[in-house]
Scaffold this active site. Structure first.
Site, PDB file in Angstrom:
ATOM      1  N   LYS A 135     -10.752  -3.185  -4.321  1.00 54.44           N
ATOM      2  CA  LYS A 135     -11.348  -2.403  -4.133  1.00 54.44           C
ATOM      3  C   LYS A 135     -10.656  -1.301  -4.519  1.00 54.44           C
ATOM      4  CE  LYS A 135     -12.444  -3.896   0.535  1.00 54.44           C
ATOM      5  NZ  LYS A 135     -13.480  -3.142   1.283  1.00 54.44           N
TER       6      LYS A 135
ATOM      7  N   LYS B 102      -4.863 -10.387  -6.955  1.00 53.96           N
ATOM      8  CA  LYS B 102      -5.662  -9.902  -5.833  1.00 53.96           C
ATOM      9  C   LYS B 102      -6.874  -9.144  -6.241  1.00 53.96           C
ATOM     10  CE  LYS B 102      -5.378  -7.684  -2.116  1.00 53.96           C
ATOM     11  NZ  LYS B 102      -5.197  -7.738  -0.137  1.00 53.96           N
TER      12      LYS B 102
ATOM     13  N   LYS C 201       0.998  -1.080   0.473  1.00 54.59           N
ATOM     14  CA  LYS C 201      -0.295   0.200   0.024  1.00 54.59           C
ATOM     15  C   LYS C 201       0.851   1.001  -0.274  1.00 54.59           C
ATOM     16  CE  LYS C 201      -4.064  -1.466   1.801  1.00 54.59           C
ATOM     17  NZ  LYS C 201      -5.704  -1.638   2.633  1.00 54.59           N
TER      18      LYS C 201
HETATM   19  P1  TYM Z   1     -10.889  -6.119   3.953  1.00 51.97           P
HETATM   20  O1  TYM Z   1     -11.586  -4.831   3.517  1.00 51.97           O
HETATM   21  O2  TYM Z   1     -10.039  -5.758   2.728  1.00 51.97           O
HETATM   22  O3  TYM Z   1     -11.322  -7.558   3.241  1.00 51.97           O
HETATM   23  C1  TYM Z   1     -12.600  -7.775   3.139  1.00 51.97           C
HETATM   24  C2  TYM Z   1     -12.624  -9.499   3.843  1.00 51.97           C
HETATM   25  O4  TYM Z   1     -12.437  -9.470   2.474  1.00 51.97           O
HETATM   26  C3  TYM Z   1     -11.478 -10.344   1.903  1.00 51.97           C
HETATM   27  N1  TYM Z   1     -11.147 -10.226   1.542  1.00 51.97           N
HETATM   28  C4  TYM Z   1     -10.772 -11.307   0.159  1.00 51.97           C
HETATM   29  N2  TYM Z   1     -10.870 -12.676   0.682  1.00 51.97           N
HETATM   30  C5  TYM Z   1     -11.168 -13.411  -0.862  1.00 51.97           C
HETATM   31  N3  TYM Z   1     -10.020 -13.126  -1.884  1.00 51.97           N
HETATM   32  C6  TYM Z   1      -9.693 -11.225  -2.176  1.00 51.97           C
HETATM   33  N4  TYM Z   1     -10.099 -11.214  -3.521  1.00 51.97           N
HETATM   34  C7  TYM Z   1     -10.232 -10.592  -1.149  1.00 51.97           C
HETATM   35  N5  TYM Z   1     -10.330  -9.136  -1.046  1.00 51.97           N
HETATM   36  C8  TYM Z   1     -10.884  -9.261   0.704  1.00 51.97           C
HETATM   37  C9  TYM Z   1     -10.333 -10.179   2.681  1.00 51.97           C
HETATM   38  O5  TYM Z   1      -9.457 -11.165   3.231  1.00 51.97           O
HETATM   39  C10 TYM Z   1     -11.540  -9.698   4.789  1.00 51.97           C
HETATM   40  O6  TYM Z   1     -11.078 -10.854   5.481  1.00 51.97           O
HETATM   41  N6  TYM Z   1      -7.524  -5.669   7.344  1.00 51.97           N
HETATM   42  C11 TYM Z   1      -9.370  -6.135   7.179  1.00 51.97           C
HETATM   43  C12 TYM Z   1     -10.002  -5.722   7.932  1.00 51.97           C
HETATM   44  C13 TYM Z   1      -9.835  -5.681   9.474  1.00 51.97           C
HETATM   45  C14 TYM Z   1     -10.120  -6.805   9.467  1.00 51.97           C
HETATM   46  C15 TYM Z   1     -10.130  -6.557  11.614  1.00 51.97           C
HETATM   47  C16 TYM Z   1     -10.406  -8.962   9.957  1.00 51.97           C
HETATM   48  C17 TYM Z   1      -9.019  -4.694  10.042  1.00 51.97           C
HETATM   49  N7  TYM Z   1     -10.024  -5.379  11.614  1.00 51.97           N
HETATM   50  C18 TYM Z   1     -10.180  -7.453  12.522  1.00 51.97           C
HETATM   51  C19 TYM Z   1     -10.164  -9.345  10.760  1.00 51.97           C
HETATM   52  C20 TYM Z   1     -10.410  -8.704  12.599  1.00 51.97           C
HETATM   53  C21 TYM Z   1      -8.798  -5.390   5.559  1.00 51.97           C
HETATM   54  O7  TYM Z   1      -8.802  -4.701   5.281  1.00 51.97           O
HETATM   55  O8  TYM Z   1     -10.269  -6.419   5.422  1.00 51.97           O
END
Ligand code: TYM
Length: 333
Positions: A200, A197, A115
């Site tokens: 967004k 991957k 990032k």
């Molecule tokens: P975020 O918002 O990027 O994504 C949310 C969830 O979607 C999953 N994900 C994917 N899974 C499979 N293939 C993909 N291409 C893909 N893109 C996204 C992510 O693995 C995630 O589970 N840091 C985290 C948010 C967070 C969090 C937490 C998660 C903040 N605090 C505590 C668990 C526990 C994030 O940016 O997810």
């Protein structure tokens, strides 16, 4: 044993559109886990502001993502759904963890490197410290299981390191070691490039299927999705080195709740053109009702706000005694 309660925590950022990766990698699994566990699902707005956000868009995205969780079948009565900034304990515990985690641990985080890119000095301190806030999210509730996509695995390992370091610093067994639950489609890839991957932040909207896409856009995006000239293989062995093919078959399998091997057997020897017609039908059948429900909920922001507000109250009730114990352990009270 009866003493150790299983508690699920997971989060999703309210930045931009929810996409098929979020759905198949995380949100669909969250909906499935609600029958077995006590679940807390968080729209992580404090994580979102680690990169610049337009305030009115952030507010709108928080509501839209909340609507997406409910539209995907997560029941706000049985589970807690709330947005992170309404429970101040997340930020408070993150500070304590900033004083436990080591620079060397954070320096290893691949998500920060990706990032921040080449402009590392220009990244916010928040983006760098992001994983300590994520550890706080989970441990503020003493969660035991965290359903995420594979890209979050490293952050979960860090969370365990922080829990372990806290426990040993203060000679306690206060925090549990939370386990990642990586289920279903752990890694959905971009439709334009099978080595990246689905995300967004990709500039091309053709790289992803959004949960709010209508049938025409879903069809168009899958028709344009990159493939290779070979027909579909008879078994998963034939997917070696064919990342785009593997991704589309993986998406089909996840949507149909079949293994990739089963999908191979179904479409063995067929051209992609034929497979894509079935894939489009299936994706539309799964996503259209969710998109409609999101649209319906977007016309009722009062209801969505009420869900978030009730969720924040319930989350606070769990977090408050845990945070107050942390303060005692550390010597702050
Ligand atoms: P975020 O918002 O990027 O994504 C949310 C969830 O979607 C999953 N994900 C994917 N899974 C499979 N293939 C993909 N291409 C893909 N893109 C996204 C992510 O693995 C995630 O589970 N840091 C985290 C948010 C967070 C969090 C937490 C998660 C903040 N605090 C505590 C668990 C526990 C994030 O940016 O997810």
């Amino acid at each position: 044993n009866g003493e150790i309660m299983n508690r699920i925590f997971s989060g999703v950022q309210p930045t931009g559109n929810l996409h098929l990766g979020n759905y198949l990698g995380a949100i669909r699994n969250w909906a499935r886990l609600q029958d077995q566990y006590d679940c807390i699902y968080c729209v992580v707005d404090l994580h979102a502001i680690t990169t610049p956000q337009d305030p009115s868009e952030l507010r709108a995205n928080t509501r839209e993502v909340t609507a997406g969780l409910m539209a995907a079948g997560i029941d706000p009565k049985r589970n807690i759904i709330f947005n992170q900034s309404r429970v101040s304990g997340h930020a408070e515990l993150a500070w304590v963890f900033n004083c436990v985690a080591r620079l060397g641990w954070l320096n290893r985080m691949t998500q920060f490197k990706e990032k921040a890119g080449k402009h590392r000095d220009n990244a916010t301190v928040g983006l760098y410290a992001y994983p300590t806030l994520m550890a706080a999210d989970i441990l503020l509730y003493k969660a035991t299981h965290v359903p995420v996509g594979e890209d979050q695995k490293q952050h979960l390992e860090l969370t365990r390191d922080i829990a372990k370091a806290f426990n040993s610093m203060f000679e306690t067994d206060f925090f549990p070691m939370p386990e990642p639950l990586i289920l279903g489609a752990a890694r959905v890839m971009s439709l334009r490039d099978g080595s990246k991957k689905m995300s967004k932040s990709d500039d091309s909207d053709y790289s992803r299927i959004n949960m709010t896409d209508d049938a025409d856009s879903i069809a168009l995006k899958f028709r344009k999705a990159r493939t290779d000239p070979e027909p579909l293989p008879e078994s998963t062995d034939g997917l070696e080195g064919r990342t785009e093919a593997a991704n589309l078959l993986g998406i089909y399998g996840a949507l149909a709740d079949e293994t990739i091997q089963q999908v191979c057997e179904e479409f063995a020897g067929k051209p992609f053109s034929q497979f894509k017609v079935q894939l489009i039908d299936l994706a539309v059948a799964v996503l259209a009702p969710i998109g409609h429900e999101m649209k319906r909920l977007s016309e009722d922001p009062g209801y969505v706000d009420q869900v978030l507000s009730t969720g924040a109250d319930r989350a606070t009730q769990i977090a408050t005694p845990i945070l107050s114990d942390v303060k005692k352990v550390v010597g702050l009270t």
